[in-house]
Design a protein around this motif. Structure first.
Motif, PDB file in Angstrom:
ATOM      1  N   ILE B  16     -12.245  19.627 -36.623  1.00 32.01           N
ATOM      2  CA  ILE B  16     -11.000  19.183 -35.994  1.00 32.01           C
ATOM      3  C   ILE B  16      -9.857  19.950 -36.645  1.00 32.01           C
ATOM      4  N   TYR B  17      -9.096  20.677 -35.834  1.00 29.69           N
ATOM      5  CA  TYR B  17      -7.923  21.378 -36.355  1.00 29.69           C
ATOM      6  C   TYR B  17      -6.737  20.441 -36.281  1.00 29.69           C
ATOM      7  N   GLY B  18      -5.903  20.431 -37.315  1.00 37.12           N
ATOM      8  CA  GLY B  18      -4.676  19.639 -37.288  1.00 37.12           C
ATOM      9  C   GLY B  18      -4.948  18.145 -37.424  1.00 37.12           C
ATOM     10  N   ALA B  23      -4.027  17.005 -33.047  1.00 36.82           N
ATOM     11  CA  ALA B  23      -5.382  17.350 -33.476  1.00 36.82           C
ATOM     12  C   ALA B  23      -6.193  17.939 -32.329  1.00 36.82           C
ATOM     13  N   VAL B  24      -6.933  19.012 -32.631  1.00 34.87           N
ATOM     14  CA  VAL B  24      -7.787  19.655 -31.628  1.00 34.87           C
ATOM     15  C   VAL B  24      -9.220  19.612 -32.147  1.00 34.87           C
ATOM     16  N   THR B  25     -10.087  19.006 -31.410  1.00 31.88           N
ATOM     17  CA  THR B  25     -11.497  19.021 -31.804  1.00 31.88           C
ATOM     18  C   THR B  25     -12.119  20.277 -31.214  1.00 31.88           C
ATOM     19  N   ALA B  26     -12.315  21.276 -32.022  1.00 31.84           N
ATOM     20  CA  ALA B  26     -12.765  22.579 -31.540  1.00 31.84           C
ATOM     21  C   ALA B  26     -14.273  22.598 -31.384  1.00 31.84           C
ATOM     22  N   ILE B  27     -14.963  21.855 -32.249  1.00 36.05           N
ATOM     23  CA  ILE B  27     -16.420  21.761 -32.098  1.00 36.05           C
ATOM     24  C   ILE B  27     -16.801  20.322 -32.468  1.00 36.05           C
ATOM     25  N   GLY B  44     -19.955  30.956 -23.752  1.00 37.30           N
ATOM     26  CA  GLY B  44     -19.022  29.905 -23.358  1.00 37.30           C
ATOM     27  C   GLY B  44     -17.668  30.486 -23.050  1.00 37.30           C
ATOM     28  N   PRO B  45     -16.870  29.721 -22.285  1.00 37.37           N
ATOM     29  CA  PRO B  45     -15.545  30.228 -21.913  1.00 37.37           C
ATOM     30  C   PRO B  45     -14.604  30.293 -23.120  1.00 37.37           C
ATOM     31  N   SER B  46     -13.495  30.937 -22.896  1.00 40.61           N
ATOM     32  CA  SER B  46     -12.499  31.085 -23.963  1.00 40.61           C
ATOM     33  C   SER B  46     -11.993  29.723 -24.401  1.00 40.61           C
ATOM     34  N   GLY B  47     -11.888  29.523 -25.683  1.00 40.24           N
ATOM     35  CA  GLY B  47     -11.355  28.271 -26.207  1.00 40.24           C
ATOM     36  C   GLY B  47     -12.392  27.176 -26.320  1.00 40.24           C
ATOM     37  N   SER B  48     -13.648  27.519 -26.047  1.00 35.31           N
ATOM     38  CA  SER B  48     -14.676  26.479 -26.058  1.00 35.31           C
ATOM     39  C   SER B  48     -15.155  26.153 -27.475  1.00 35.31           C
ATOM     40  N   GLY B  49     -14.818  26.980 -28.447  1.00 35.04           N
ATOM     41  CA  GLY B  49     -15.170  26.660 -29.833  1.00 35.04           C
ATOM     42  C   GLY B  49     -16.247  27.546 -30.430  1.00 35.04           C
ATOM     43  N   LYS B  50     -16.513  28.691 -29.784  1.00 38.75           N
ATOM     44  CA  LYS B  50     -17.584  29.581 -30.253  1.00 38.75           C
ATOM     45  C   LYS B  50     -17.267  30.153 -31.637  1.00 38.75           C
ATOM     46  N   THR B  51     -16.035  30.673 -31.750  1.00 41.07           N
ATOM     47  CA  THR B  51     -15.650  31.282 -33.025  1.00 41.07           C
ATOM     48  C   THR B  51     -15.615  30.233 -34.127  1.00 41.07           C
ATOM     49  N   THR B  52     -15.148  29.047 -33.773  1.00 42.93           N
ATOM     50  CA  THR B  52     -15.094  27.966 -34.755  1.00 42.93           C
ATOM     51  C   THR B  52     -16.496  27.663 -35.293  1.00 42.93           C
ATOM     52  N   LEU B  53     -17.440  27.600 -34.403  1.00 42.27           N
ATOM     53  CA  LEU B  53     -18.820  27.332 -34.808  1.00 42.27           C
ATOM     54  C   LEU B  53     -19.327  28.427 -35.752  1.00 42.27           C
ATOM     55  N   ASP B 175     -19.398  38.021 -33.815  1.00 43.06           N
ATOM     56  CA  ASP B 175     -18.468  37.400 -32.852  1.00 43.06           C
ATOM     57  C   ASP B 175     -17.989  38.468 -31.881  1.00 43.06           C
ATOM     58  N   GLU B 176     -18.494  38.413 -30.680  1.00 41.57           N
ATOM     59  CA  GLU B 176     -18.160  39.386 -29.635  1.00 41.57           C
ATOM     60  C   GLU B 176     -18.226  40.816 -30.151  1.00 41.57           C
ATOM     61  N   PRO B 177     -19.357  41.237 -30.663  1.00 45.29           N
ATOM     62  CA  PRO B 177     -19.449  42.574 -31.271  1.00 45.29           C
ATOM     63  C   PRO B 177     -19.315  43.692 -30.248  1.00 45.29           C
ATOM     64  N   THR B 208     -20.795  35.669 -27.400  1.00 43.83           N
ATOM     65  CA  THR B 208     -20.351  36.596 -26.363  1.00 43.83           C
ATOM     66  C   THR B 208     -19.947  35.784 -25.148  1.00 43.83           C
ATOM     67  N   HIS B 209     -19.152  36.355 -24.271  1.00 38.52           N
ATOM     68  CA  HIS B 209     -18.969  35.677 -22.992  1.00 38.52           C
ATOM     69  C   HIS B 209     -19.433  36.565 -21.855  1.00 38.52           C
ATOM     70  N   ASP B 210     -20.148  37.607 -22.230  1.00 40.01           N
ATOM     71  CA  ASP B 210     -20.642  38.560 -21.242  1.00 40.01           C
ATOM     72  C   ASP B 210     -22.145  38.294 -20.993  1.00 40.01           C
TER      73      ASP B 210
HETATM   74  N1  LIG Z   1      -6.639  27.727 -36.770  1.00 41.78           N
HETATM   75  C1  LIG Z   1      -6.557  26.925 -35.702  1.00 41.78           C
HETATM   76  N2  LIG Z   1      -5.665  25.917 -35.687  1.00 41.78           N
HETATM   77  C2  LIG Z   1      -5.590  25.082 -34.625  1.00 41.78           C
HETATM   78  N3  LIG Z   1      -6.339  25.199 -33.540  1.00 41.78           N
HETATM   79  C3  LIG Z   1      -7.249  26.188 -33.499  1.00 41.78           C
HETATM   80  C4  LIG Z   1      -7.394  27.105 -34.574  1.00 41.78           C
HETATM   81  N4  LIG Z   1      -8.379  27.977 -34.242  1.00 41.78           N
HETATM   82  C5  LIG Z   1      -8.816  27.630 -33.022  1.00 41.78           C
HETATM   83  N5  LIG Z   1      -8.155  26.555 -32.569  1.00 41.78           N
HETATM   84  C6  LIG Z   1      -8.380  25.877 -31.314  1.00 41.78           C
HETATM   85  O1  LIG Z   1      -9.730  25.473 -31.262  1.00 41.78           O
HETATM   86  C7  LIG Z   1     -10.277  25.683 -29.992  1.00 41.78           C
HETATM   87  C8  LIG Z   1     -11.513  26.572 -30.105  1.00 41.78           C
HETATM   88  O2  LIG Z   1     -11.112  27.867 -30.512  1.00 41.78           O
HETATM   89  P1  LIG Z   1     -12.131  29.045 -30.757  1.00 41.78           P
HETATM   90  O3  LIG Z   1     -11.389  30.166 -31.367  1.00 41.78           O
HETATM   91  O4  LIG Z   1     -13.281  28.540 -31.542  1.00 41.78           O
HETATM   92  O5  LIG Z   1     -12.570  29.385 -29.288  1.00 41.78           O
HETATM   93  P2  LIG Z   1     -13.492  30.560 -28.747  1.00 41.78           P
HETATM   94  O6  LIG Z   1     -14.558  29.893 -27.988  1.00 41.78           O
HETATM   95  O7  LIG Z   1     -13.859  31.454 -29.845  1.00 41.78           O
HETATM   96  O8  LIG Z   1     -12.526  31.290 -27.733  1.00 41.78           O
HETATM   97  P3  LIG Z   1     -12.441  32.862 -27.371  1.00 41.78           P
HETATM   98  O9  LIG Z   1     -13.557  33.140 -26.445  1.00 41.78           O
HETATM   99  O10 LIG Z   1     -11.117  32.987 -26.691  1.00 41.78           O
HETATM  100  O11 LIG Z   1     -12.522  33.626 -28.633  1.00 41.78           O
HETATM  101  C9  LIG Z   1      -9.183  26.277 -29.159  1.00 41.78           C
HETATM  102  O12 LIG Z   1      -8.589  25.244 -28.385  1.00 41.78           O
HETATM  103  C10 LIG Z   1      -8.196  26.785 -30.136  1.00 41.78           C
HETATM  104  O13 LIG Z   1      -6.877  26.714 -29.622  1.00 41.78           O
END
Ligand SMILES: Nc1ncnc2c1ncn2[C@@H]1O[C@H](COP(=O)(O)OP(=O)(O)OP(=O)(O)O)[C@@H](O)[C@H]1O
Ligand SMILES: [Mg+2]
Lengths: 400, 232
Positions: B16-18, B23-27, B44-53, B175-177, B208-210
């Motif tokens: 959870i960010y913030g 607060a944003v639950t990213a994963i 997964g689509p953009s913003g779905s939480g892939k990078t966070t994971l 991450d998206e190499p 990846t999203h491709d």
């Molecule tokens: N440092 C942060 N602080 C607050 N919110 C964040 C932070 N990093 C990511 N988020 C939020 O967490 C959610 C998931 O982000 P994440 O970067 O994991 O997505 P993603 O799947 O990698 O997207 P993309 O395909 O665009 O890279 C998004 O809503 C993003 O706005």
């Protein structure tokens, strides 16, 4: 692999330019130190070359450098007779400014007894003074050639020899003539002045009713001889016998009431503490300011170069670098820059210090201290960058 | 459970960010395991939480809740395991590859690989020969002394892969190499990762999203809105 050196090599131009800038600044700091030491050396030059133990001057004065002092030349005989005194010699000092080749030439004229001491310390070219009159030995700083003539007072003087860089306490180059010549230059009146004086004395005497004309005539001649006498000097310097007691000799001379015997230690104190104290403090303060500026500049450079490397630092953390790898990179760059700048400053001052109008004395101790200070500044300055670097998160490497 | 059974184990991982309103639950509640030698894609689509994971598993993003186990070591359980040397784990067991290649600009290709080896206590000469070997196997023998700025996107990404592989990591996180590469080069990079998974017996997690890039992967996780919604 040394990351600091790799980074420097990659940005070599920027690194060198920055170091040159800093080097110029450190060069100025070094020259400040040199001027400061130079002031001391200049102030003490004549004291040093004279190699006297006691400087006898007019009572209640700090002569002959800090204050005016006039004493009769023949006191030298009494001083010589004091038990413990090995030699005594009269000296006359005066600052002269004349026009030479349409430029003011300012120098310090020293009159010394050819049979005494206090003359030129060495002869670098030409010869010492041999004739009783109209010969001159000049310091290197006068930039005069052997054979050159200049007019002083009523006569032309010929340069017969060149001595080392002797200067007065205010840095003017010195020239040596015989004591008699120096007294002439200082005190001798031209013929008009003599005639005027004689007439004034005559007029005064003839107005005294009690004197017969022949008595008046006799008195007038005697008074004229006294007023036209040039046998005054500024100081008589004395050297002691090896087993003599300085204090005893000083006490004896003091008892005569009209003279003050100043020891070399006292004279050194008068010259350094009194005459150049202000200049010394000025230079010291300026040096501190410049060092603070250098410290601020180094901090800024290190800080901005750390900011430039945030991504690199984050990447290093990401791949698991230990903190010491990152700290070493910043610290080493800071030190390398400081040391290079110091080297540039040093070379610069070494190449130029002889061309300064006043003497620059580069003391190894001063330079070593400055080196230590520069290293300390580099270490302390890099803390700002290091603090920033340690706060960088490895995740910062991810952003595009 | 056998310690060496999985390279990666994730249990109820939540980030959870913030705080409070923003607060944003990213994963949320991610649970899965990856075996050594497995090649896994996260789609997964953009913003779905892939990078966070990926960054939570990569020990650069502290999980809010849940457990992360790498090569048998519990690195996080409701936050980082206290006193755990994350840096050491990163340099010894993890390899990272990112969209932007993240090479150090003032180091040549070979030095970029060597630095990862030297911080892991290899001698200079060992590091050098391993770096040459790696870069040669990635067809970069002719680019050893070039700086990143003089490399093409594909070449730079291959150098980054060489650096990620340098210490023979148990886990490679990418991450998206291929995002910065054309299709041709992208396919080459993916093929390379596949080959490495088999040869080095590393677990490889590729975001990846491709869709075109994931053929031949062992498993594919679908992520949307912070949840793993499917696996195929
Ligand atoms: N440092 C942060 N602080 C607050 N919110 C964040 C932070 N990093 C990511 N988020 C939020 O967490 C959610 C998931 O982000 P994440 O970067 O994991 O997505 P993603 O799947 O990698 O997207 P993309 O395909 O665009 O890279 C998004 O809503 C993003 O706005
Ligand atoms: Mg992402």
């Amino acid at each position: 692999m040394n990351l600091a050196i790799r980074d420097i090599r990659y940005h070599l131009g920027r690194f060198i330019l920055t170091s040159i800038g800093l080097g110029l600044l450190l060069g100025v700091v070094m020259s400040m130190g040199g001027i400061y030491r130079g002031l001391f050396a200049d102030a003490l030059t004549i004291l040093t070359i004279t190699k006297a133990d006691i400087w006898v001057v007019q009572q209640n004065t700090n002569g002959p450098f800090a204050e005016n002092s006039r004493i009769p030349e023949d006191i030298k005989y009494r001083i010589k007779a004091v038990p413990g005194v090995a030699e005594a010699s009269p000296l006359s000092f005066q600052t002269i400014q004349i026009d030479r080749m349409d430029k003011p030439l300012r120098f310090f004229l020293i009159g010394y007894d050819l049979n005494g001491f206090g003359g030129p310390p060495v002869i670098l070219a030409g010869r010492n003074i041999r004739q009783k009159h109209y010969e001159m030995v000049v310091a290197k700083g006068m930039n005069m050639a052997i054979g050159e003539k200049i007019r002083l007072g009523l006569h032309d003087y010929t340069v017969v020899g060149i001595t080392s860089k002797v200067v007065s306490s205010s840095g003017d180059p010195a020239a040596f003539v015989t004591l008699a010549d120096a007294q002439d230059i200082q005190f001798k009146k031209d013929n008009d002045a003599i005639r005027n004086d004689r007439e004034r004395i005559g007029a005064n005497l003839s107005s005294i009713q009690a004197l017969s004309p022949s008595q008046a005539e006799f008195l007038q001649q005697n008074i004229a001889r006294i007023t036209e006498s040039t046998h005054t000097v500024n100081t008589v310097v004395a050297r002691l016998a090896p087993d003599a007691n300085l204090q005893e000799v000083q006490e004896r001379i003091s008892r005569w009431n009209h003279f003050r015997p100043i020891s070399v230690e006292e004279q050194t104190r008068i010259l350094t503490k009194g005459m150049i104290e202000k200049a010394r403090m000025q230079l010291g303060l300026f040096r501190i300011i410049l060092l603070v500026i250098s410290a601020v500049i180094i901090s800024l450079i290190i800080y901005t170069s750390t900011l430039d490397k945030i991504k690199v630092i984050a990447t290093l953390k990401l791949i698991g670098s230990q903190n010491r790898v990152i700290v070493a990179m910043i610290l080493q760059q800071s030190l390398l820059m400081g040391i290079l700048a110091y080297g540039i400053g040093y070379v610069l001052i070494l190449l130029t210090y002889e061309k300064f109008p006043r003497r620059i004395v580069l003391e190894p101790f001063d330079l070593q201290m400055l080196f230590v200070i520069v290293v300390a500044i580099c270490v302390i300055s890099s803390f700002v960058g290091i603090r920033k670097a340690l706060k960088v998160e490895p995740a910062e490497a991810l952003g595009g | 459970m056998d310690k060496s059974m999985y390279a990666i184990e994730v249990e109820k991982l939540t980030k959870i960010y913030g705080k409070g309103e923003t607060a944003v639950t990213a994963i949320a509640d991610a649970t899965f395991q990856v075996k050594p030698g497995e090649l896994v894609a996260i789609l997964g689509p953009s913003g779905s939480g892939k990078t966070t994971l990926l960054t939570a598993i990569g020990l650069i993003n502290e999980p809010t809740h849940g457990k992360v186990v790498i090569d048998g070591a519990v690195v996080a359980d409701e936050g980082w395991t206290p006193g755990f040397d994350l840096k050491r784990m990163r340099r010894e067991k993890l390899g990272f590859i990112f969209q932007a290649h993240n090479l150090i600009p003032f180091l040549s290709a070979i030095e970029n690989v060597m630095v990862a080896l030297e911080i892991n206590h290899l001698s200079r000469s060992e590091a050098k020969s391993r770096a040459v070997e790696l870069l040669t196997s990635l067809n970069l023998a002719h680019r050893l002394n070039n700086f990143p700025s003089a490399l093409s996107g594909g070449e730079a990404q291959r150098v980054a892969i060489a650096r990620a592989l340098a210490n023979k990591p148990k886990v490679i996180l990418a991450d998206e190499p291929t995002a910065a590469l054309d299709t041709e080069n992208g396919k080459n990079v993916m093929a390379l990762l596949k080959k490495l998974a088999v040869e080095n017996h590393s677990a490889i997690l590729v975001v990846t999203h491709d869709h075109r890039m994931v053929e031949g992967f062992d498993r594919i996780f679908q992520v949307s809105d912070g949840r793993i919604t499917g696996e195929s």
